[in-house]
Write an enzyme that holds these catalytic residues in place. Structure first.
Site, PDB file in Angstrom:
ATOM      1  N   MET A  74       0.842  -1.182   0.000  1.00 36.76           N
ATOM      2  CA  MET A  74       0.000   0.000   0.000  1.00 36.76           C
ATOM      3  C   MET A  74       0.880   1.236   0.000  1.00 36.76           C
ATOM      4  SD  MET A  74      -2.837   0.921   2.839  1.00 36.76           S
ATOM      5  CE  MET A  74      -1.684   0.198   3.984  1.00 36.76           C
ATOM      6  N   PRO A  75       0.718   2.189  -0.880  1.00 33.62           N
ATOM      7  CA  PRO A  75      -0.264   2.241  -1.963  1.00 33.62           C
ATOM      8  C   PRO A  75      -0.027   1.190  -3.059  1.00 33.62           C
ATOM      9  CG  PRO A  75       0.659   4.425  -1.487  1.00 33.62           C
ATOM     10  CD  PRO A  75       1.503   3.429  -0.804  1.00 33.62           C
TER      11      PRO A  75
END
Lengths: 61, 61, 61, 61, 61, 61
Positions: free
Chosen positions: A1-2
């Protein structure tokens, strides 16, 4: 993440894709504060007969 | 913008896909007011061994 | 199947979205041969601060 | 509905993918209450040169 | 990796969503061999006025 | 084209998102050769109760 997805026409070289993931990861890390090792990138390559702009596929131009 | 993705089983002809992007672009432009030249369409084709309904892949039926 | 996703800026009316799904479904059915009742459409609405073109978000213009 | 997408590296066997859609469909049905026959699953397989973690593609490691 | 997206109508409880991610993660891990801690799940919730089947939105039925 | 999607947890500031689209657009343009004005970026923000890693949602930790 991202998680980053880059959708583009096929035809880029392996060197270009290698540089793409390096530079995009750095840009995302720098601006969001996420550590680089948590950033995943997916490259999706389209062929010209599966992409249209203005109602016309690139392969039909 | 708008961006339209059509995900379907592989097997349609080039003529069908050409008509698909023409008609869908017209439908989106007419109903949203977006100019046709701004509408992008992506066709994504699935194989029968990567699509399942009811827990069973089409290739296993 | 087919599955259609329409990604666009928020701000269209309910009437426009109702017409959009009707017309797009008809266009997909006519050109692919899929029966209308099998065609699913997802509308995804973006806000201007989550969409950028040319490195600038619409909300920053 | 629900619609489930499983994105993973290529290389799983047909038997693994067959079991995957069976087990995931059961898990989604049990926990959401949706009938199994309404649950669609899409498998998307990535190659190692189109997936990067930490700015490096798996194919470059 | 794998990355799993579950798209469904809004309205499930937090308890249902908590159970969903537990059971789906177990199903994916068991069948693909991926360790559970590497499996990410994204839940995407749709409203009835952004989802249509057969050319009609659920909110118009 | 290219089309870039950045999926991340909600909570970044508008300034961070503004910088994100600038830097990512530059990185994609430089490495793929695509002109910046053709590059679209979509930001998708997830809430902690719709994202799970290892079978547990962030909101349940």
């Amino acid at each position: 993440m991202p998680y980053v997805t880059v959708k583009m026409l096929e035809g880029r070289t392996e060197e270009q894709k290698k540089a793409l993931v390096e530079k995009v990861t750095a840009a995302v890390s720098e601006t969001t504060g996420a550590p680089a090792e948590k950033i995943a990138i997916f490259i999706e390559e389209m062929s010209k007969n599966n992409y249209a702009l203005g109602g016309k596929r690139l392969s039909d131009e």
